[in-house]
Design a protein around this motif. Sequence first.
Motif, PDB file in Angstrom:
ATOM      1  N   ARG A  47     -43.791  28.410   7.995  1.00 47.29           N
ATOM      2  CA  ARG A  47     -42.849  28.939   8.978  1.00 47.29           C
ATOM      3  C   ARG A  47     -41.462  29.141   8.395  1.00 47.29           C
ATOM      4  O   ARG A  47     -40.796  30.147   8.666  1.00 47.29           O
ATOM      5  CB  ARG A  47     -42.776  27.999  10.188  1.00 47.29           C
ATOM      6  N   TRP A  48     -40.983  28.207   7.569  1.00 48.79           N
ATOM      7  CA  TRP A  48     -39.613  28.293   7.051  1.00 48.79           C
ATOM      8  C   TRP A  48     -39.540  28.396   5.531  1.00 48.79           C
ATOM      9  O   TRP A  48     -38.472  28.604   4.987  1.00 48.79           O
ATOM     10  CB  TRP A  48     -38.795  27.075   7.506  1.00 48.79           C
ATOM     11  N   ARG A  49     -40.660  28.264   4.852  1.00 45.00           N
ATOM     12  CA  ARG A  49     -40.613  28.224   3.388  1.00 45.00           C
ATOM     13  C   ARG A  49     -41.094  29.550   2.798  1.00 45.00           C
ATOM     14  O   ARG A  49     -42.109  30.099   3.197  1.00 45.00           O
ATOM     15  CB  ARG A  49     -41.498  27.082   2.867  1.00 45.00           C
ATOM     16  N   TRP A  50     -40.319  30.037   1.819  1.00 40.25           N
ATOM     17  CA  TRP A  50     -40.655  31.262   1.106  1.00 40.25           C
ATOM     18  C   TRP A  50     -40.934  30.929  -0.351  1.00 40.25           C
ATOM     19  O   TRP A  50     -40.501  29.909  -0.863  1.00 40.25           O
ATOM     20  CB  TRP A  50     -39.505  32.270   1.184  1.00 40.25           C
ATOM     21  N   GLY A  51     -41.676  31.804  -1.019  1.00 42.94           N
ATOM     22  CA  GLY A  51     -41.956  31.626  -2.440  1.00 42.94           C
ATOM     23  C   GLY A  51     -42.168  32.970  -3.116  1.00 42.94           C
ATOM     24  O   GLY A  51     -42.207  34.022  -2.463  1.00 42.94           O
ATOM     25  N   THR A  52     -42.298  32.945  -4.417  1.00 46.33           N
ATOM     26  CA  THR A  52     -42.548  34.177  -5.161  1.00 46.33           C
ATOM     27  C   THR A  52     -44.042  34.499  -5.148  1.00 46.33           C
ATOM     28  O   THR A  52     -44.884  33.601  -5.064  1.00 46.33           O
ATOM     29  CB  THR A  52     -42.064  34.053  -6.614  1.00 46.33           C
ATOM     30  N   ALA A  53     -44.333  35.778  -5.235  1.00 50.60           N
ATOM     31  CA  ALA A  53     -45.726  36.253  -5.254  1.00 50.60           C
ATOM     32  C   ALA A  53     -45.777  37.494  -6.140  1.00 50.60           C
ATOM     33  O   ALA A  53     -45.829  38.624  -5.646  1.00 50.60           O
ATOM     34  CB  ALA A  53     -46.199  36.567  -3.833  1.00 50.60           C
ATOM     35  N   PRO A  54     -45.738  37.310  -7.451  1.00 47.94           N
ATOM     36  CA  PRO A  54     -45.603  38.453  -8.362  1.00 47.94           C
ATOM     37  C   PRO A  54     -46.758  39.443  -8.318  1.00 47.94           C
ATOM     38  O   PRO A  54     -46.596  40.584  -8.744  1.00 47.94           O
ATOM     39  CB  PRO A  54     -45.495  37.790  -9.738  1.00 47.94           C
ATOM     40  N   ASP A  55     -47.918  39.017  -7.797  1.00 46.53           N
ATOM     41  CA  ASP A  55     -49.083  39.908  -7.793  1.00 46.53           C
ATOM     42  C   ASP A  55     -49.490  40.355  -6.395  1.00 46.53           C
ATOM     43  O   ASP A  55     -50.582  40.894  -6.206  1.00 46.53           O
ATOM     44  CB  ASP A  55     -50.272  39.207  -8.455  1.00 46.53           C
ATOM     45  N   ARG A  56     -48.630  40.152  -5.405  1.00 42.20           N
ATOM     46  CA  ARG A  56     -48.993  40.504  -4.027  1.00 42.20           C
ATOM     47  C   ARG A  56     -48.982  42.006  -3.786  1.00 42.20           C
ATOM     48  O   ARG A  56     -49.722  42.520  -2.939  1.00 42.20           O
ATOM     49  CB  ARG A  56     -48.030  39.821  -3.045  1.00 42.20           C
ATOM     50  N   THR A  57     -48.162  42.736  -4.525  1.00 45.81           N
ATOM     51  CA  THR A  57     -47.951  44.161  -4.260  1.00 45.81           C
ATOM     52  C   THR A  57     -48.322  45.003  -5.473  1.00 45.81           C
ATOM     53  O   THR A  57     -48.006  44.642  -6.608  1.00 45.81           O
ATOM     54  CB  THR A  57     -46.481  44.425  -3.890  1.00 45.81           C
ATOM     55  N   ALA A  58     -48.970  46.123  -5.210  1.00 42.48           N
ATOM     56  CA  ALA A  58     -49.255  47.116  -6.245  1.00 42.48           C
ATOM     57  C   ALA A  58     -48.507  48.401  -5.902  1.00 42.48           C
ATOM     58  O   ALA A  58     -48.362  48.753  -4.727  1.00 42.48           O
ATOM     59  CB  ALA A  58     -50.748  47.388  -6.346  1.00 42.48           C
ATOM     60  N   PHE A  59     -48.021  49.078  -6.927  1.00 41.37           N
ATOM     61  CA  PHE A  59     -47.289  50.329  -6.746  1.00 41.37           C
ATOM     62  C   PHE A  59     -48.100  51.478  -7.331  1.00 41.37           C
ATOM     63  O   PHE A  59     -48.608  51.382  -8.454  1.00 41.37           O
ATOM     64  CB  PHE A  59     -45.925  50.273  -7.443  1.00 41.37           C
ATOM     65  N   ILE A  60     -48.200  52.573  -6.576  1.00 42.47           N
ATOM     66  CA  ILE A  60     -48.877  53.775  -7.059  1.00 42.47           C
ATOM     67  C   ILE A  60     -47.858  54.906  -7.141  1.00 42.47           C
ATOM     68  O   ILE A  60     -47.177  55.206  -6.153  1.00 42.47           O
ATOM     69  CB  ILE A  60     -50.038  54.185  -6.129  1.00 42.47           C
ATOM     70  N   PHE A  61     -47.771  55.512  -8.312  1.00 37.43           N
ATOM     71  CA  PHE A  61     -46.875  56.645  -8.532  1.00 37.43           C
ATOM     72  C   PHE A  61     -47.716  57.873  -8.850  1.00 37.43           C
ATOM     73  O   PHE A  61     -48.730  57.786  -9.542  1.00 37.43           O
ATOM     74  CB  PHE A  61     -45.901  56.356  -9.677  1.00 37.43           C
TER      75      PHE A  61
ATOM     76  N   ALA B  43     -59.990  50.954  -6.766  1.00 39.44           N
ATOM     77  CA  ALA B  43     -59.860  49.949  -7.821  1.00 39.44           C
ATOM     78  C   ALA B  43     -58.552  49.173  -7.677  1.00 39.44           C
ATOM     79  O   ALA B  43     -58.505  47.967  -7.949  1.00 39.44           O
ATOM     80  CB  ALA B  43     -59.924  50.621  -9.194  1.00 39.44           C
ATOM     81  N   VAL B  44     -57.493  49.846  -7.241  1.00 37.45           N
ATOM     82  CA  VAL B  44     -56.228  49.154  -6.976  1.00 37.45           C
ATOM     83  C   VAL B  44     -56.403  48.153  -5.838  1.00 37.45           C
ATOM     84  O   VAL B  44     -55.926  47.020  -5.896  1.00 37.45           O
ATOM     85  CB  VAL B  44     -55.108  50.163  -6.654  1.00 37.45           C
ATOM     86  N   TYR B  45     -57.097  48.563  -4.778  1.00 35.74           N
ATOM     87  CA  TYR B  45     -57.379  47.638  -3.671  1.00 35.74           C
ATOM     88  C   TYR B  45     -58.092  46.384  -4.185  1.00 35.74           C
ATOM     89  O   TYR B  45     -57.731  45.248  -3.838  1.00 35.74           O
ATOM     90  CB  TYR B  45     -58.265  48.303  -2.618  1.00 35.74           C
ATOM     91  N   GLU B  46     -59.108  46.584  -5.003  1.00 32.54           N
ATOM     92  CA  GLU B  46     -59.892  45.464  -5.513  1.00 32.54           C
ATOM     93  C   GLU B  46     -59.046  44.530  -6.373  1.00 32.54           C
ATOM     94  O   GLU B  46     -59.292  43.322  -6.424  1.00 32.54           O
ATOM     95  CB  GLU B  46     -61.083  45.989  -6.323  1.00 32.54           C
ATOM     96  N   SER B  47     -58.043  45.082  -7.054  1.00 35.78           N
ATOM     97  CA  SER B  47     -57.203  44.244  -7.919  1.00 35.78           C
ATOM     98  C   SER B  47     -56.388  43.239  -7.121  1.00 35.78           C
ATOM     99  O   SER B  47     -55.892  42.254  -7.679  1.00 35.78           O
ATOM    100  CB  SER B  47     -56.268  45.126  -8.754  1.00 35.78           C
ATOM    101  N   LEU B  48     -56.239  43.467  -5.813  1.00 38.64           N
ATOM    102  CA  LEU B  48     -55.466  42.557  -4.956  1.00 38.64           C
ATOM    103  C   LEU B  48     -56.357  41.595  -4.184  1.00 38.64           C
ATOM    104  O   LEU B  48     -55.895  40.908  -3.275  1.00 38.64           O
ATOM    105  CB  LEU B  48     -54.611  43.371  -3.966  1.00 38.64           C
TER     106      LEU B  48
END
Length: 434
Positions: A155-169, A406-411
């Motif tokens: 509820r109040w605690r945050w943390g890092t998540a370096p692999d939560r998001t993928a970017f497509i260009f 494949a990007v979906y599967e990586s997450l």
Amino acid sequence: MPVFGPQCSRPLLVVANSSWYLAHYRHLLLQRLQQDGQHVVAISPVDSSTPELSRLLIHIPWRIHRSTDANPFFFGISFLRMLFLVRAIKPRLVHSHTLKANLLAAVVTAIFGIPCVLSFAGMGRLSKARGPSRLAFVFVLRSIAFFSVRQRRSRWRWGTAPDRTAFIFQNPIDRSLFEAALPHLSTSRNYLIPGSGVPGAYLAPTAGAHNSVNDLPNHWWSQPLGPRHCTVPTCELLFCGRLLRSKGIVTFLEVADLLAAQHFTVFGGIDPSSRDSLLSAELPDLQRQHPNVVFSGSQRDPLLHLKVPYPVLVVPSNYGEGMPRSVAEALVLGIPVISSRAATCGIFDASTVYIAEDDDPGDYLHCFDQLLADHAAGQLLTRLQAGRHLVHHRFSEEAVVAQTLAVYESLHSERIKSYLLNKDDARLQHWLAQ
């Protein structure tokens, strides 16, 4: 391949700032997900493509207006609407498209800890801006990056998540622009996928309107008799896109004035959400001022159903495109393309298209003259064949869908770290245990 396994019952949520975008550019992807037994929900504004999208999946209207992008109040309202929708839907993955939707999705998914894919369908006009607008653009990119690597753990605690998001260009220029603005962000989740891909109907051996006795795509593919015997053909120069000034509609009309003996056709409509768009009231006057131009309105697959002997696609855009699909569609149909340097997007080059280096209409006239000279000399066919080969081998819609899945599967592994989904799973387990 099923996304996150066949047993996953939570929906996949797709987001865009128009239903037309999802129906036009993501149709095969959404169809494939449904065929694989996935539950797919879309949130986007209601427009003319909403009925088609609703027949394909569950559609939830999302009131967001591109004309109010810079208004903090309306931006906040759009954010709250997405926040409550995502909280109610509880998707296992969010796939967002376009810059504003991506910013909102990055923040909302960080709050709930949901895996996220952010697709940049071109950086738009802001990427070309200077001064305060440029600073605002960089601020948006950095905000997206900041929230993309963070998530709420409790509820109040945050943390890092370096692999939560993928970017497509969609092109290497946009990817380089993003990485240059964010030098400290890891590039391991940055994927280059060229647009939405060209639909299979264009890639079929019989695609397009074959007009010659030899069943060639058009008369450009026939061998000329030589420069001495070659007369200037009557060509059909084509514009495909929204009638935005940044898309080059004004330049296209100026080129029409320079080539009064040629025919010009505009496929595309106005965009009421953009201040950059022509107005409906202007079209009758423009038609009178340019008698060799026909405004045909928005049509589905206009190039595929074209029946003219000498078509030429003109793309005078400085909009900040992702990967102009009309260019790829024209190339695979054997139609010559004259493009601005900006619209080549680091994907197309002089081996496949004619490039106007500046916005001056005279540059497009020079490209047209070069096209005619190449045809007379028998050199055009090499360029047309190279363009068709490029699209067949790199830009099919099937290939783009496979890369996106494949990007979906990586997450997949990020799903188990979601604060919202784990909390909901615990609530369901507790209820079942009663």
